[in-house]
Scaffold this active site. Structure first.
Site, PDB file in Angstrom:
ATOM      1  N   ASN A 169     -20.639   0.359  58.367  1.00 49.25           N
ATOM      2  CA  ASN A 169     -21.593   1.316  58.916  1.00 49.25           C
ATOM      3  C   ASN A 169     -22.992   0.737  59.063  1.00 49.25           C
ATOM      4  O   ASN A 169     -23.421  -0.109  58.284  1.00 49.25           O
ATOM      5  CB  ASN A 169     -21.674   2.547  58.012  1.00 49.25           C
ATOM      6  CG  ASN A 169     -22.049   2.192  56.589  1.00 49.25           C
ATOM      7  OD1 ASN A 169     -21.222   1.693  55.845  1.00 49.25           O
ATOM      8  ND2 ASN A 169     -23.299   2.429  56.204  1.00 49.25           N
ATOM      9  N   ASP A 192     -21.418   7.820  58.754  1.00 48.90           N
ATOM     10  CA  ASP A 192     -20.955   6.798  57.807  1.00 48.90           C
ATOM     11  C   ASP A 192     -19.458   6.524  57.942  1.00 48.90           C
ATOM     12  O   ASP A 192     -18.742   6.428  56.952  1.00 48.90           O
ATOM     13  CB  ASP A 192     -21.273   7.173  56.346  1.00 48.90           C
ATOM     14  CG  ASP A 192     -20.822   6.073  55.383  1.00 48.90           C
ATOM     15  OD1 ASP A 192     -20.953   4.895  55.730  1.00 48.90           O
ATOM     16  OD2 ASP A 192     -20.307   6.406  54.292  1.00 48.90           O
ATOM     17  N   GLU A 251     -25.254   0.494  51.920  1.00 53.07           N
ATOM     18  CA  GLU A 251     -25.967   1.687  51.446  1.00 53.07           C
ATOM     19  C   GLU A 251     -27.339   1.317  50.891  1.00 53.07           C
ATOM     20  O   GLU A 251     -28.131   2.188  50.521  1.00 53.07           O
ATOM     21  CB  GLU A 251     -25.134   2.427  50.395  1.00 53.07           C
ATOM     22  CG  GLU A 251     -24.075   3.331  50.989  1.00 53.07           C
ATOM     23  CD  GLU A 251     -23.108   2.622  51.905  1.00 53.07           C
ATOM     24  OE1 GLU A 251     -22.423   1.692  51.429  1.00 53.07           O
ATOM     25  OE2 GLU A 251     -23.037   2.958  53.104  1.00 53.07           O
TER      26      GLU A 251
END
Lengths: 96, 631
Positions: free
Chosen positions: B293, B335, B209
């Site tokens: 991801n 995601d 992230e």
């Protein structure tokens, strides 16, 4: 324009329409090569560089992660070498 | 001729030397495997988070069964003294329980003969700034154990959020070595339970992230030296592709795709971290895990299939080189990080062939079963019939057939996408009962709306680029934001679900199954439950002090079977509760979905242990743990 050329143009338009339809229905199954199946969605660029979606990545920022890992690896190597020689693990490399 | 002969002899001698060295080497390294394997077979031990290398989370112990589970009572408990989410499960080795915690990642060793006595505790001092780059609460998933070899002591190996990997003397808790495996200044963190194979400690990476390029590293447990490192993206030599990579399934893609399916240098910040669970087959020497991801979440910013994010790997444990890689969600748009549990089994397929299998319930709402020797796709079924981003997975090509209606893109708000970014399954460690050939899976039942936005990459800053709204799936109660989870029993060969039950919240932590025909699991609202594993019938439950995001385990001590579970609400579903957030899109969309969780539980971490009638060391001998004035 002859009948023949009209037919050709019409056929070309049909091909384009099918192509556009296929892109519109991007389902990830039309592969350029094994393992390479991405297609741009209709109205979106095939390459984002220079488009309004260009993330304009800064190469200096992109290089920072690897630089950090290389630095860690070098410090870890010193720690492990000292450990193998002395049997004591010293984390602070300034003390090695 | 002499020269030729000499060369041949020398070559022969070298071969012999090499063979001897290999035998010596393999004898040494197989010792650690054999010892761990032997320890894992005992009902008295739980030597890794999934119990054994197959990660089945299954106990053959029958003492607690469908007949008597109603008699389960609290035996003893332990407070970790910490708030925030407590994922994973403790280890038990040779009558000692090792308990891990959320940040600052303390470790406790408890004497099972007198569990009120903390044998040692390790409390690392970490840079508090690590908390600000943690994606989703301050969790940690557990510990690894290396059994020692007479020269090097047995070790407990742990990760710290500040990206250090630390080996502790299992007997004393003293730090044996401590290496840097990331830098929080560029967003690299660690939350994973490390994994021991032979004399190697394997560890993944966190921080997708924040655009962290994922990597997996092996360290020599005896010296702390790095042995190999491989990445999820980039040039083939850095991804670590073996010469015969995907030779059994060339249609998955082979060489050049770690850069070729990205635009420019985007692979350098392309995510694919792995912070989930590993499994290992000593016979193939392959270990298996999933890369996560791609970064950022905004798909428009990263054209291409983005290999090798979202990939199930089969890698050689000694070298890290990949024999196969199957990308589940090419060019992820939601995601659906592919890090979830890998469970190994041996089953007969529909054609009647006995196969070594790997089963993986993915975030993307598909449960995959592969031949773990070569990566062949055996089955790929929806975790729930409400999955809508994909119509089906074509078993021949391996490709998901996407439904364009649920795709995401800039200047568009995608609606009613199922599953949500949390997946229909997240990091929970599920179980497999080999006698029933059933997988018991904790499920999320959450859907979402998704709207991307542009943002620049700055090392060490969040790099997501999407706003999310999450809410219960179609089978839940959208009016009241309840009905966010399920528990299911699945047969990977037939593709059928033997039973399934709805839950108020996600079954986030996973399951334990036992030969007592039971499946245990914890709930976010703070119950531990036991169901009949044949029918799903609810047989027993107990209200814990806080919600559960870890998985239960079981061990036997002095003839008594215990069931243990960590509690401590938090993790991604609990971020709204633990940080007191109100905006429904905060916490990457979790706050809205779980806005009612605070009405059922509050923070507080610890461990609760159960046994039949609450039997425990103190009930058996009331003098245990008493002060002895004679010393």
């Amino acid at each position: 324009m002859t009948i023949k050329s009209i037919v050709t143009v019409a056929a070309g338009a049909l091909v384009l329409a099918i192509g556009a339809g296929a892109a519109g229905a991007y389902d990830g199954t039309k592969c350029k090569a094994p393992g390479n199946c991405w297609e741009a969605k209709p109205g979106y660029p095939d390459k984002v560089a220079g488009s309004k979606y260009d993330p304009k990545h800064n190469p200096a920022e992109l290089a920072k992660q690897q630089a950090a890992l290389d630095g860690q690896d070098a410090r870890n190597k010193k720690r492990a070498e000292h450990f193998k020689k002395t049997g004591k693990w010293v984390y602070d490399v300034s003390k090695l | 001729m002499m020269k030729h002969l000499g060369t041949g002899l020398l070559a022969g001698a070298s071969c012999v030397a090499l063979t001897v060295a290999m035998q010596v080497g393999s004898a040494s390294v197989s010792f650690a495997n054999d010892k761990l394997n032997e320890l894992s077979k005992s009902n008295e031990n739980w030597v890794m988070p999934g119990k054994n290398y197959s990660s089945q989370n299954y106990s053959p112990n029958t003492q607690i069964s469908t007949e008597n589970v109603k008699q389960l009572r609290a035996a003893w408990s332990f407070s970790t003294g910490l708030l925030h989410g407590h994922e994973g499960t403790p280890l038990v080795v040779n009558n000692v329980m090792y308990v891990h915690t959320s940040f600052p990642n303390n470790t406790f060793a408890l004497d099972l003969n007198d569990p009120g006595h903390i044998l040692w505790q390790h409390k690392p001092k970490q840079d508090p700034a690590a908390r600000s780059v943690a994606c989703c609460d301050l969790v940690n998933r557990g510990l690894a154990y290396w059994p020692g070899d007479g020269k090097t002591p047995a070790l407990i190996i742990k990760t710290q959020l500040d990206a250090h990997l630390v080996a502790l003397n299992a007997e004393t808790g003293e730090e044996y070595w401590k290496v840097e495996n990331g830098d929080i200044k560029v967003g690299q963190t660690l939350t994973q339970a490390p994994y021991v194979i032979k004399d190697l400690a394997l560890v993944g990476s966190s921080g997708a992230e924040l655009g962290v390029r994922g990597y997996t590293t092996a360290y020599n447990v005896k010296t702390g030296e790095q042995v190999w490192r491989v990445y999820a993206t980039g040039p083939d030599n850095e991804v670590g592709l073996a010469a015969d990579f995907n030779s059994a399934n060339p249609h998955y893609g082979q060489k050049g795709l770690g850069t070729g399916t990205w635009e420019g240098d985007a692979w350098k910040i392309g995510g694919g971290t792995n912070w989930g669970w590993y499994a290992y087959d000593p016979e193939t020497n392959l270990f298996h895990y999933g890369s996560g991801n791609p970064a950022p979440w905004n798909e428009t910013m990263r054209p291409g299939d983005n290999k090798w994010t979202m990939t199930i790997w089969g890698r050689d444990a000694d070298t890290g080189q990949a024999k196969f890689g199957y990308q589940k969600t090419p060019h992820d748009e939601w995601d659906y990080a592919g890090v979830n549990v890998m469970i190994l089994s041996e089953q007969t397929d529909k054609a009647g062939k006995k196969r070594k299998l790997l089963t993986h319930p993915d975030r993307n709402g598909i449960v995959y079963t592969l031949d773990r020797e070569n990566g062949d796709l055996v089955s790929a079924n929806k975790l729930d019939d409400t999955v809508n981003w994909v119509k089906q997975v074509d078993l021949k090509s391996g490709l998901p057939v996407r439904d364009p209606e649920y795709g995401t893109r800039m200047d568009h708000k995608g609606k009613e996408i199922c599953p949500s970014a949390m997946g229909y399954h997240n990091q929970g460690h599920d179980s497999y009962d080999p006698t029933k050939e059933l997988f018991f899976m904790g499920i999320n039942h959450i859907c979402m709306d998704w709207e991307p936005f542009m943002l620049p990459y700055r090392a060490g800053q969040f790099f997501v680029g999407a706003t999310l709204w999450m809410y219960p799936g179609p089978k839940g109660d959208r009016q009241n934001y309840l009905g966010l989870g399920q528990i299911k029993a699945y047969n990977a060969i037939s593709g059928e679900y033997k039973w399934e039950k709805m839950e108020r919240f996600s079954v986030w932590g996973g399951t334990l199954s036992t030969a007592g025909n039971l499946v245990f699991y914890g709930t976010l609202d703070g119950f531990i439950k036991a169901r009949n594993s044949d029918t799903g019938e609810l047989l027993w439950k107990y209200k814990l002090p806080s919600g559960v995001i870890g998985h239960p385990m079981t061990y036997e001590h002095k003839g008594t079977q215990y069931v243990a579970i960590m509690y401590g609400v938090g993790g991604w579903p609990g971020v709204g509760l633990v940080f007191d957030l109100q905006d429904p899109t905060a916490g990457l969309g979790a706050v809205g979905a779980f806005k009612n969780l605070q009405n059922y539980t509050q923070m507080g971490g610890g461990l609760q242990v159960f046994s039949l009638d609450g039997k425990n060391p103190y009930s058996e001998d009331i003098n245990v743990g008493e002060f002895d004035s004679k010393g």
